[in-house]
Scaffold this motif. Structure first.
Motif, mmCIF file in Angstrom:
data_model
loop_
_atom_site.group_PDB
_atom_site.id
_atom_site.type_symbol
_atom_site.label_atom_id
_atom_site.label_comp_id
_atom_site.label_asym_id
_atom_site.label_seq_id
_atom_site.Cartn_x
_atom_site.Cartn_y
_atom_site.Cartn_z
ATOM 1 N N PHE A 44 0.843 -1.203 0.000
ATOM 2 C CA PHE A 44 0.000 0.000 0.000
ATOM 3 C C PHE A 44 0.877 1.252 0.000
ATOM 4 O O PHE A 44 2.030 1.207 0.444
ATOM 5 C CB PHE A 44 -0.923 -0.005 1.237
ATOM 6 C CG PHE A 44 -1.765 -1.246 1.313
ATOM 7 C CD1 PHE A 44 -2.807 -1.449 0.409
ATOM 8 C CD2 PHE A 44 -1.501 -2.240 2.244
ATOM 9 C CE1 PHE A 44 -3.560 -2.605 0.435
ATOM 10 C CE2 PHE A 44 -2.252 -3.399 2.281
ATOM 11 C CZ PHE A 44 -3.289 -3.586 1.374
ATOM 12 N N ILE A 89 -6.197 3.568 2.739
ATOM 13 C CA ILE A 89 -5.402 2.391 2.366
ATOM 14 C C ILE A 89 -5.593 2.193 0.865
ATOM 15 O O ILE A 89 -6.702 1.933 0.395
ATOM 16 C CB ILE A 89 -5.902 1.123 3.116
ATOM 17 C CG1 ILE A 89 -5.861 1.330 4.632
ATOM 18 C CG2 ILE A 89 -5.118 -0.115 2.703
ATOM 19 C CD1 ILE A 89 -4.501 1.483 5.224
ATOM 20 N N VAL A 141 -3.816 0.643 -2.899
ATOM 21 C CA VAL A 141 -2.767 -0.147 -3.556
ATOM 22 C C VAL A 141 -1.988 0.721 -4.541
ATOM 23 O O VAL A 141 -2.463 1.787 -4.951
ATOM 24 C CB VAL A 141 -3.333 -1.376 -4.315
ATOM 25 C CG1 VAL A 141 -3.731 -2.483 -3.379
ATOM 26 C CG2 VAL A 141 -4.506 -0.981 -5.217
ATOM 27 N N GLY A 191 -4.572 -5.322 4.213
ATOM 28 C CA GLY A 191 -5.234 -4.022 4.063
ATOM 29 C C GLY A 191 -6.320 -3.824 5.118
ATOM 30 O O GLY A 191 -6.388 -2.785 5.769
ATOM 31 N N THR A 213 -9.514 0.538 -4.574
ATOM 32 C CA THR A 213 -8.760 -0.554 -3.938
ATOM 33 C C THR A 213 -9.736 -1.616 -3.446
ATOM 34 O O THR A 213 -9.515 -2.821 -3.620
ATOM 35 C CB THR A 213 -7.919 0.008 -2.771
ATOM 36 O OG1 THR A 213 -7.004 0.946 -3.309
ATOM 37 C CG2 THR A 213 -7.177 -1.079 -2.025
#
Ligand code: ATP
Length: 398
Positions: A107, A139, A141, A157, A172
Motif C-alpha cells: 500500500f 489504504i 494499492v 489491508g 482498492t
C-alpha cells in the motif's frame, strides 16, 4: 550509524516500510527494515561484524536479518523488483532501484522510505503520495493488479484499516472484491493464509477485522469449516470486556486460543479434527479445541439444570485449560456465568494447607491416587467444609 556505514561502503541506505509509516503517525514500532541500493547481503555482513550481530541470510531473496546483542532486530534487503509468474504465486526477485523496491509494496502508506546516508539523512522519499494517504487515512494499492499478484494483501489491508481507523480507498476495495470473486485467495498456500490469519489475531481490533473480512466473503473461501455467524461476531466482540475481569482469575491466558475457540463455536467434532490437521496447532490448542467440542453440550446441560456448588463446577470444568473456561463464560447465559464466576472466586481464595509432601508422609505415593486425594480435599475446601490444616489431615486420613 547504519547510514555512516552506508557512506563508507559506498551504498545508498534507506529505512523503509512499517517503521516509516509509524514514525509519521507518531506510533512506536521497533521493526527496523533497511533497503540498500547495491549489494544488501555484503552490507549486512559488514553491519553484522561491526555490531557483533548474529546474521541469518536469505540469499534467494537477497535479504538478511541481523540480531543485535541488545535485542534489536534489523532486516536488511537489496533494493529489488519482483514479478509474478502466475496469480498468487511466490514472486521472482531481481535486483532493482529504491523506486522499484517501493513500487512492489502493498500500500502507498507502506511504500515510503527515509534516507540514512549523510547527504539524505532524515529525508522522506515518497514517490506514491503515501504521506498524503496517511494524512487522509486511506489504504490504497500502488497498482491495479496488486491483489491479483498477492491476494493476502487484502487481509493486510483490512488489518491496517482497523488498526488505524482508516478506510479502504474505493478503487482498492473494488480490486479486492474482484480478486476474491475470481477465486484468487483459494490459490494462496495454506501456510501464507495461516500466517496472515495469525497476524489478525494479534491486533487489538481483531473482531472488527474478522467481521469485515466476513462481509467481504473471505472466510468461506479459505477456511470453510468456520461458520462466522452473527452470533460468533457478537462473541468475538465480547472477548475484550470479558477478558478484563476474567484475567484476574485465570492468568496467564492465551488470547489467540480464546479467539479460536469462539471461531470454532459452530464446528462439529469432525470439523475440529480437520482444522487441527490443517493448522497443525500445538498440543495445548488441539486439546482445548477437542475437549470443548466433545464436552460443551454436557457442561452446559449441567450448568443449566443443577444449582452447582463450587466443587461441582470444579468436577465439571476443573481440568479444562483456562482459555476453554473463558470460552464457556462467553457463551454462557447470566445464570451459568454466575455459577462459573462463583467457582472462580472460591478457587482464587482457596489455600490448601496440605500438600503432596504431607500425603507422602502418610504413605501415599505420587501418582493418580495422590492427585485424586488432593482434588477431593480441594473440593471440600471449595465448598467451605474444611477450614484448618487439622480438618484437612483428618479428612485424608479418613
Ligand atoms: P506491522 O506493523 O504489522 O509489522 P509492517 O508494514 O511493518 O506492519 P511487515 O509484514 O513487517 O509489515 O512488512 C514490512 C513491509 O514490507 C511493509 O510495510 C510493506 O512495505 C512490505 N510488505 C509486507 N508484506 C507485503 C506484501 N504481502 N506485499 C507487498 N509488500 C509487503
Amino acid at each position: 550509524q547504519i547510514g555512516s556505514y552506508g557512506d563508507r561502503e559506498c551504498v545508498r541506505v534507506y529505512l523503509v516500510g512499517g517503521l516509516v509509516r509509524d514514525l509519521l503517525l507518531g506510533i512506536p514500532n521497533v521493526d527496523l527494515d533497511v533497503v540498500v541500493e547495491g549489494d544488501g547481503l555484503s552490507f549486512a555482513r559488514v553491519l553484522a561484524e561491526t555490531f557483533r550481530a548474529k546474521i541469518s541470510l536469505h540469499e534467494k531473496f537477497s535479504t538478511a536479518t541481523l540480531y543485535l546483542p541488545d535485542g534489536l532486530k534489523v532486516d536488511v534487503a537489496t533494493a529489488r523488483t519482483e514479478y509474478y509468474e502466475f496469480p498468487a504465486a511466490l514472486p521472482v526477485v531481481e535486483t532493482g532501484s529504491l523506486k522499484q523496491d517501493l513500487y512492489r509494496r502493498d500500500f502507498t502508506i507502506n511504500a515510503m522510505a527515509v534516507g540514512l546516508n549523510q547527504d539524505t539523512r532524515g529525508h522522506l522519499v515518497d514517490f506514491f503520495c503515501g504521506k498524503s494517504d496517511l494524512e487522509q487515512g486511506i489504504i490504497k494499492v500502488l497498482y491495479n493488479l496488486s491483489f491479483v499478484e498477492d491476494p493476502t494483501r487484502i487481509m493486510r489491508g483490512i488489518r491496517f484499516v482497523h488498526r488505524y481507523g482508516f478506510r479502504m480507498e474505493p478503487e482498492t476495495k473494488k480490486f479486492a472484491l474482484q480478486a476474491l470473486e475470481q477465486g484468487l485467495m483459494e490459490k494462496v498456500s495454506f501456510s501464507r493464509l495461516k500466517e496472515e490469519f495469525m497476524l489478525i489475531l494479534h491486533e487489538e481490533n481483531f473482531a472488527l477485522i474478522l467481521e469485515n473480512l466476513k462481509e467481504m466473503g473471505l472466510w468461506e473461501r479459505i477456511f470453510p469449516e468456520w461458520t462466522i455467524s452473527e452470533e460468533v461476531i457478537k462473541l468475538l466482540k465480547e472477548i475484550p470486556p470479558t477478558w478484563s475481569w476474567v484475567k484476574e482469575y485465570l492468568a496467564p491466558l492465551d488470547l489467540n486460543l480464546v479467539i479460536l475457540l469462539v471461531l470454532c463455536h459452530h464446528c462439529s467434532e469432525m470439523q475440529i479434527r480437520t482444522l487441527n490437521e490443517k493448522f497443525s496447532w500445538s498440543k495445548l490448542y488441539r486439546s482445548a479445541l477437542e475437549k470443548i467440542s466433545w464436552n460443551k453440550e454436557r457442561i452446559f446441560q449441567e450448568l443449566a439444570t443443577n444449582s452447582l456448588s463450587p466443587s461441582g463446577v470444579f468436577s465439571l470444568i476443573g481440568d479444562l485449560p483456562a482459555e476453554a473456561i473463558v470460552y464457556l463464560i462467553l457463551v454462557s447465559d447470566c445464570r451459568q456465568r454466575k455459577v462459573i464466576r462463583n467457582y472462580l472466586e472460591a478457587k482464587k481464595n482457596l489455600f490448601m494447607h496440605i500438600s503432596g509432601e504431607d500425603l507422602k508422609c502418610l504413605g501415599v505415593k505420587p501418582g493418580p491416587r495422590m492427585k485424586q486425594l488432593l482434588d477431593r480435599v480441594r473440593k471440600e475446601r471449595l465448598d467451605g467444609n474444611l477450614i484448618s490444616r487439622a480438618d484437612e489431615m483428618t479428612y485424608v486420613k479418613a
